[in-house]
Design a protein around this motif. Sequence first.
Motif, PDB file in Angstrom:
ATOM      1  N   MET A 167      46.366 -14.441  48.861  1.00 33.47           N
ATOM      2  CA  MET A 167      45.178 -13.921  48.176  1.00 33.47           C
ATOM      3  C   MET A 167      44.015 -14.906  48.258  1.00 33.47           C
ATOM      4  SD  MET A 167      46.804 -12.174  44.765  1.00 33.47           S
ATOM      5  CE  MET A 167      45.202 -11.705  44.089  1.00 33.47           C
ATOM      6  N   LEU A 168      44.328 -16.192  48.176  1.00 34.89           N
ATOM      7  CA  LEU A 168      43.278 -17.209  48.209  1.00 34.89           C
ATOM      8  C   LEU A 168      42.753 -17.457  49.620  1.00 34.89           C
ATOM      9  CD1 LEU A 168      44.729 -19.812  45.682  1.00 34.89           C
ATOM     10  CD2 LEU A 168      42.918 -18.117  45.279  1.00 34.89           C
ATOM     11  N   LYS A 225      39.291 -17.537  43.834  1.00 36.10           N
ATOM     12  CA  LYS A 225      39.584 -16.476  42.867  1.00 36.10           C
ATOM     13  C   LYS A 225      39.752 -17.072  41.480  1.00 36.10           C
ATOM     14  CE  LYS A 225      40.800 -12.975  45.864  1.00 36.10           C
ATOM     15  NZ  LYS A 225      40.133 -13.502  47.007  1.00 36.10           N
ATOM     16  N   LYS A 239      47.054  -8.963  39.712  1.00 33.52           N
ATOM     17  CA  LYS A 239      47.882  -8.559  40.851  1.00 33.52           C
ATOM     18  C   LYS A 239      49.380  -8.604  40.548  1.00 33.52           C
ATOM     19  CE  LYS A 239      49.031  -8.261  45.314  1.00 33.52           C
ATOM     20  NZ  LYS A 239      49.396  -7.009  45.850  1.00 33.52           N
ATOM     21  N   ILE A 291      50.053 -15.603  46.208  1.00 34.39           N
ATOM     22  CA  ILE A 291      48.846 -16.245  45.662  1.00 34.39           C
ATOM     23  C   ILE A 291      48.091 -16.952  46.784  1.00 34.39           C
ATOM     24  CG2 ILE A 291      48.019 -18.133  44.197  1.00 34.39           C
ATOM     25  CD1 ILE A 291      50.353 -17.322  42.232  1.00 34.39           C
ATOM     26  N   LYS A 295      41.793 -12.836  37.944  1.00 31.19           N
ATOM     27  CA  LYS A 295      41.931 -11.890  39.061  1.00 31.19           C
ATOM     28  C   LYS A 295      43.319 -11.996  39.687  1.00 31.19           C
ATOM     29  CE  LYS A 295      37.978  -9.904  38.997  1.00 31.19           C
ATOM     30  NZ  LYS A 295      37.898  -8.526  38.535  1.00 31.19           N
ATOM     31  N   LEU A 296      43.834 -13.197  39.761  1.00 33.82           N
ATOM     32  CA  LEU A 296      45.185 -13.373  40.288  1.00 33.82           C
ATOM     33  C   LEU A 296      46.200 -12.713  39.375  1.00 33.82           C
ATOM     34  CD1 LEU A 296      44.950 -17.132  41.327  1.00 33.82           C
ATOM     35  CD2 LEU A 296      44.928 -15.156  42.860  1.00 33.82           C
ATOM     36  N   LEU A 304      51.859 -17.604  35.373  1.00 32.71           N
ATOM     37  CA  LEU A 304      50.850 -17.848  36.398  1.00 32.71           C
ATOM     38  C   LEU A 304      50.419 -19.316  36.371  1.00 32.71           C
ATOM     39  CD1 LEU A 304      48.948 -16.830  38.651  1.00 32.71           C
ATOM     40  CD2 LEU A 304      47.243 -16.457  36.849  1.00 32.71           C
TER      41      LEU A 304
END
Length: 101
Positions: free
Chosen positions: A24-25, A30, A38, A21, A34-35, A46
């Motif tokens: 990704m950030l 985000k 994945k 995470i 969207k997270l 989450l």
Amino acid sequence: MKAMDVALICKALGDANRLEIVQMLSDGEKCGCKLLEKFEITQPTLSHHMKFLVECNLVKDRREGKRHYYSLNCDTLKDYKAFIDSLTCVKCCDRKERGCS
């Protein structure tokens, strides 16, 4: 940065999902939706991960309508990086020069 803060960040990044995470950030804010795309986890899972990342101050969150948006807290990340950069490995010869065996 306090030792307790570093320990919490290490614990947060010790989980593979939370580490992903954060990665990704690293390229920008985000939406939680969207997270979630994945990962093969539920929305409550989450939320648990995001709460942990927000509480250790590594991630910022904001709400827009029903959606949550997440981004890295760059100040905390810079402080954590500075802490990691301050760690050094002492070479054997350095230890002997200081009277260590």
